[in-house]
Design a protein around this motif. Structure first.
Motif, short mmCIF file in Angstrom:
data_model
loop_
_atom_site.label_atom_id
_atom_site.label_comp_id
_atom_site.label_asym_id
_atom_site.label_seq_id
_atom_site.Cartn_x
_atom_site.Cartn_y
_atom_site.Cartn_z
N ARG A 7 -41.86 -133.00 -51.50
CA ARG A 7 -40.89 -132.40 -50.60
C ARG A 7 -39.50 -132.46 -51.22
NH1 ARG A 7 -43.14 -132.20 -45.38
NH2 ARG A 7 -41.39 -130.78 -44.99
N VAL A 8 -38.67 -131.49 -50.90
CA VAL A 8 -37.30 -131.48 -51.39
C VAL A 8 -36.57 -132.74 -50.96
CG1 VAL A 8 -35.08 -130.27 -51.27
CG2 VAL A 8 -37.20 -128.96 -51.50
N VAL A 9 -36.89 -133.21 -49.75
CA VAL A 9 -36.21 -134.37 -49.20
C VAL A 9 -36.59 -135.68 -49.91
CG1 VAL A 9 -37.87 -135.09 -47.42
CG2 VAL A 9 -35.43 -135.26 -46.96
N ASP A 10 -37.66 -135.67 -50.71
CA ASP A 10 -38.08 -136.89 -51.40
C ASP A 10 -36.96 -137.46 -52.27
OD1 ASP A 10 -40.65 -137.05 -50.39
OD2 ASP A 10 -41.51 -135.80 -51.97
N ASP A 11 -36.35 -136.63 -53.08
CA ASP A 11 -35.27 -137.11 -53.95
C ASP A 11 -34.07 -137.56 -53.13
OD1 ASP A 11 -36.78 -136.62 -56.20
OD2 ASP A 11 -35.91 -134.65 -56.58
N GLU A 12 -33.78 -136.85 -52.04
CA GLU A 12 -32.68 -137.25 -51.17
C GLU A 12 -32.94 -138.64 -50.59
OE1 GLU A 12 -30.80 -134.11 -48.55
OE2 GLU A 12 -32.79 -133.25 -48.88
N LEU A 13 -34.17 -138.88 -50.16
CA LEU A 13 -34.52 -140.17 -49.58
C LEU A 13 -34.35 -141.29 -50.60
CD1 LEU A 13 -35.56 -141.95 -47.32
CD2 LEU A 13 -37.88 -141.24 -47.90
N ASP A 14 -34.77 -141.04 -51.83
CA ASP A 14 -34.62 -142.06 -52.87
C ASP A 14 -33.15 -142.39 -53.11
OD1 ASP A 14 -37.35 -142.25 -53.22
OD2 ASP A 14 -37.40 -140.80 -54.86
#
Length: 420
Positions: A7-14
């Motif tokens: 998901r695009v949000v994966d990197d944001e979450l990290d």
């Protein structure tokens, strides 16, 4: 076998876990919040199914924080008190990436909670984009467009009926490999749960399922348009003699917003060279285009029979994807419309140092693309660039064809090539 789709949000979450003590992931139920958060968590507390965990918050919440971090508190809004305990836990340990909270609704008593500023970062999650679901190549990067870079894309092989199917099925992870008939049944049940259980549980409106269903249908008909409260009230009343008052309509819309089911585009208010009078009303969208078609009870065949309606729902599909791609850039999405409706731009993506304008067309017809390009150039010529700077890109997003930069400087991008 790991079937998780990136998901695009994966990197944001990290990134957020590395900079904040805790992270709140907000989004509509069914969009994949728990699955994404679970891949980062070492401990999972499910407040929706674990009665003992819910009771523990009032007995001795400290025990919950003795488990390995990051600790995921899933559906945290079921026990709003956990918010302040997470905030205190972060303060006590001065750590980062300690907790993740996921929720599909804003709690009724959210105003009574202490601010999580500086301790709890917030991340918005939506149903999957075409890039995430594997229906877009991602050849054209929104980030690159905002850097002013030329972008190219091969001719798409996706057909209009296939795009209509993606609208109707939506970006819900559990529906990715589902045929349309079963997906429509799932979405009908999903909206039924919203009307019968989720909205009444918020306690902000009286239980009126028929009126709530008419609210959803009215928003479905008005997707991509600045629908006024008075028009919504007339639609909600249906055959009733008495229309709902403004406060009631606002309460319905507020409930949908708290459940993260709607995401509107505010009006962009640029400094302009002319005295053009602009509309101020927000343009209304569901968080996923499938909610609009499900609320109306229409499928692919119905959309193909009504090109104008199909165009609005296609616009909703593109806006969902643009919002997701813009979020890691801290970008905002707005709309620009003249007061009398003669000129409009479907989406303005703006970051701290760049902006780009997008027109969305359910076509590959060169004449339509030419007209849209002229409209974008005319729009850009009216903006006071001494205050806003030149646009990084002017873009026509299409359903068919290839992608590239035209001789007039306007980019043409098929939605099945658009990515972060």
């Amino acid at each position: 076998m790991d079937r998780y789709r990136q998901r695009v949000v994966d990197d944001e979450l990290d990134v957020r876990l590395g900079t904040s003590g805790a992270v709140l992931i907000e989004g509509p139920k069914g969009c994949g919040k728990t699955e994404t958060a679970s891949r980062r968590a070492r401990t999972i507390v499910r407040f929706d199914t674990d009665a003992a965990a819910r009771a523990q918050v009032s007995l001795d919440p400290g025990i919950l924080f003795e488990e390995p971090a990051p600790i995921l508190f899933d559906e945290w809004q079921r026990v709003p008190a956990i918010w302040d305990h997470v905030r205190r836990h972060v303060d006590d340990l001065h750590g980062r990436g300690l907790c993740i909270l996921t929720g599909s609704a804003t709690p009724t008593d959210a105003r009574e909670l202490h601010s999580g500023a500086g301790r709890i970062g917030t991340l918005r999650m939506r149903p999957m984009t075409l890039f995430e679901s594997g229906h877009s190549t991602g050849e054209v990067s929104l980030a690159a467009l905002l850097r002013g870079e030329d972008q190219r894309a091969k001719i798409t092989r996706t057909t209009i009926p296939e795009l209509m199917e993606r609208i109707v099925i939506g970006g819900w992870p559990m529906l990715l490999d589902t045929e349309e008939g079963l997906a429509r049944r799932w979405l009908s049940d999903y909206l039924g749960q919203i009307v019968e259980v989720d909205i009444p549980s918020l306690g902000t409106t009286r239980r009126a399922p028929d009126r709530l269903r008419r609210t959803l249908a009215s928003l479905g008909r008005g997707v991509g348009q600045p629908v006024k409260l008075t028009q919504l009230a007339a639609d909600i009343a249906g055959g009733d003699d008495q229309k709902p008052v403004k406060e009631t309509v606002s309460a319905y819309l507020d409930a949908l917003d708290r459940l993260k089911l709607t995401e509107n585009s505010p009006s962009w208010r640029p400094h302009m060279r002319s005295r053009t009078q602009l509309r101020e009303a927000a343009v209304r969208y569901f968080v996923d285009p499938s909610l609009g078609t499900a609320a109306l009870g229409v499928g692919t065949r119905d959309l193909l029979a009504d090109p104008q309606a199909a165009g609005f729902h296609f616009e909703a599909l593109v806006l969902r994807d643009l919002r997701t791609y813009a979020q890691p850039l801290d970008g905002t999405i707005s709309t620009w419309r003249e007061a009398h409706g003669r000129k409009e731009v479907d989406a303005i993506v703006e970051t701290s140092n760049a902006w780009a304008a997008f027109e969305i067309k359910l076509t590959g017809d060169q004449r339509v693309i030419d007209a849209a390009s002229r409209g974008l150039l005319d729009f850009a010529s009216e903006i006071d660039t001494s205050r806003h700077g030149d646009p990084a890109a002017l873009v026509v997003v299409t359903a068919l064809g290839g992608g590239g930069r035209r001789s007039d400087g306007v980019h043409v991008v098929p939605v099945t090539a658009l990515g972060p």
